[in-house]
Design an enzyme around this catalytic site. Sequence first.
Site, PDB file in Angstrom:
ATOM      1  N   GLY A  18       0.811  -1.307   0.031  1.00 65.26           N
ATOM      2  CA  GLY A  18       0.096  -0.006   0.056  1.00 65.26           C
ATOM      3  C   GLY A  18       0.932   1.175   0.003  1.00 65.26           C
ATOM      4  CB  ALA A  19       0.733   4.483  -2.107  1.00 63.72           C
ATOM      5  NE  ARG A  54       6.257  -2.201  -5.019  1.00 62.85           N
ATOM      6  CZ  ARG A  54       4.910  -2.522  -4.662  1.00 62.85           C
ATOM      7  NH1 ARG A  54       4.810  -2.794  -3.461  1.00 62.85           N
ATOM      8  NH2 ARG A  54       4.025  -2.904  -5.522  1.00 62.85           N
ATOM      9  CB  CYS A 108      -5.632  -4.214  -4.315  1.00 64.20           C
ATOM     10  SG  CYS A 108      -3.767  -4.416  -3.869  1.00 64.20           S
ATOM     11  CG  ASP A 178      -0.250   2.183  -5.825  1.00 65.43           C
ATOM     12  OD1 ASP A 178      -1.400   1.746  -5.880  1.00 65.43           O
ATOM     13  OD2 ASP A 178       0.612   1.933  -5.018  1.00 65.43           O
ATOM     14  CG  ASN A 187      -5.512   0.868  -6.962  1.00 67.06           C
ATOM     15  OD1 ASN A 187      -4.722   1.320  -6.044  1.00 67.06           O
ATOM     16  ND2 ASN A 187      -6.403   0.285  -6.867  1.00 67.06           N
ATOM     17  CE  LYS A 188      -1.002  -4.533  -6.341  1.00 66.92           C
ATOM     18  NZ  LYS A 188       0.209  -4.963  -6.310  1.00 66.92           N
ATOM     19  CE  LYS A 213      -1.875   7.003  -1.635  1.00 68.67           C
ATOM     20  NZ  LYS A 213      -3.135   5.884  -1.198  1.00 68.67           N
TER      21      LYS A 213
HETATM   22  C1  RUB Z   1      -1.605  -1.643  -3.079  1.00 61.61           C
HETATM   23  C2  RUB Z   1      -2.481  -0.916  -3.916  1.00 61.61           C
HETATM   24  C3  RUB Z   1      -3.492   0.113  -2.979  1.00 61.61           C
HETATM   25  C4  RUB Z   1      -2.828   1.372  -3.083  1.00 61.61           C
HETATM   26  C5  RUB Z   1      -3.391   2.231  -2.015  1.00 61.61           C
HETATM   27  O1  RUB Z   1      -0.394  -2.006  -4.139  1.00 61.61           O
HETATM   28  O2  RUB Z   1      -2.784  -0.791  -5.154  1.00 61.61           O
HETATM   29  O3  RUB Z   1      -4.744   0.185  -3.475  1.00 61.61           O
HETATM   30  O4  RUB Z   1      -1.472   1.355  -2.971  1.00 61.61           O
HETATM   31  O5  RUB Z   1      -3.099   1.749  -0.762  1.00 61.61           O
HETATM   32  P1  RUB Z   1       0.808  -2.675  -3.594  1.00 61.61           P
HETATM   33  P2  RUB Z   1      -3.254   2.773   0.556  1.00 61.61           P
HETATM   34  O6  RUB Z   1       0.312  -3.754  -2.854  1.00 61.61           O
HETATM   35  O7  RUB Z   1       1.399  -2.987  -4.872  1.00 61.61           O
HETATM   36  O8  RUB Z   1       1.622  -1.580  -2.535  1.00 61.61           O
HETATM   37  O9  RUB Z   1      -4.545   3.395   0.572  1.00 61.61           O
HETATM   38  O10 RUB Z   1      -3.008   2.064   1.664  1.00 61.61           O
HETATM   39  O11 RUB Z   1      -2.161   3.907   0.294  1.00 61.61           O
END
Ligand code: RUB
Length: 275
Positions: A18-19, A54, A108, A178, A187-188, A213
């Site tokens: 998650g970003a 990443r 995701c 992301d 996003n994913k 973001k």
């Molecule tokens: C995770 C993903 C999440 C975003 C947002 O990708 O796509 O939807 O990162 O997450 P990965 P958040 O697993 O490749 O990091 O809201 O937690 O920032």
Amino acid sequence: MKTLDQVTKDIKEFKVQGANQIALYGLSFLKDVAVKNGFGDKFKTASRHLKQARPTAVVLHNCIDIVKSDRKITTIDSLIDTLNTVGKREAVYSDRIIANNSKIITYCHSGEAMSFIKHAWKTHGKKLAVIACKTDPLEQGITTAREIARERIPVTLIDDNAIGFFIKSIDMVVVGADALRKEGVVNKIGTSLLAQAANSASKPVYVVANSLKIDKRKKFKIEERPATEIKKSIHARMYGIKIRNPAFDITPWEHVTNIVNENGIFTTKQFARLL
Ligand code: RUB
């Protein structure tokens, strides 16, 4: 204190996902580096490596750029605080988007989408049901389903291939991001197909993503991950077969209904001005 190699490996190998979590992990390491060595060469090298770990998730990039120009520990602390609290600040708007008895599909595992949905349930007392897509190849949707189940929100886990089967039965899509770029929402991988399915079924698509973001990088790269992530689920020899494993895709803005961030709810037209 971990080494730069260990931290980079942890980020690359999904110890954090998650970003926002990636950014928090990177920032706390950079804080240690800066406290020990200041903002000189060691800090610059660490920043460069972490940015590459990443490359698509823009939050860590944006935070590093802010810290590099301020060169203050207090700036790192305030970014960490922002990232830890932003989900709560956005979640207050869930009341205006999530009606009682909503059926929500998500994709995701996004901390921001989770806070938003959980807040509607816990604080606004909305009755909800959630569909979590498994999200191949790393099945991060299972983490989502578990987190939702822990709140005692009714949750169903589905295979990504089943989106078309369920899309007519849901009320809305809620996902994180992301990166928010002029081309669309990054996003994913698979998010764009979910949004396309939702559009065809006239269902709204909400993206919950804080303003760190916003991605204005000229050079932008969709991360390609190792083929082993795909091969492992097939259990077969595959000589002479090329495998591609892009981790993210871009949902065009015309498939998005609203963006929610810490400042409120935006139409895509309003949001376009910030990009
Ligand atoms: C995770 C993903 C999440 C975003 C947002 O990708 O796509 O939807 O990162 O997450 P990965 P958040 O697993 O490749 O990091 O809201 O937690 O920032």
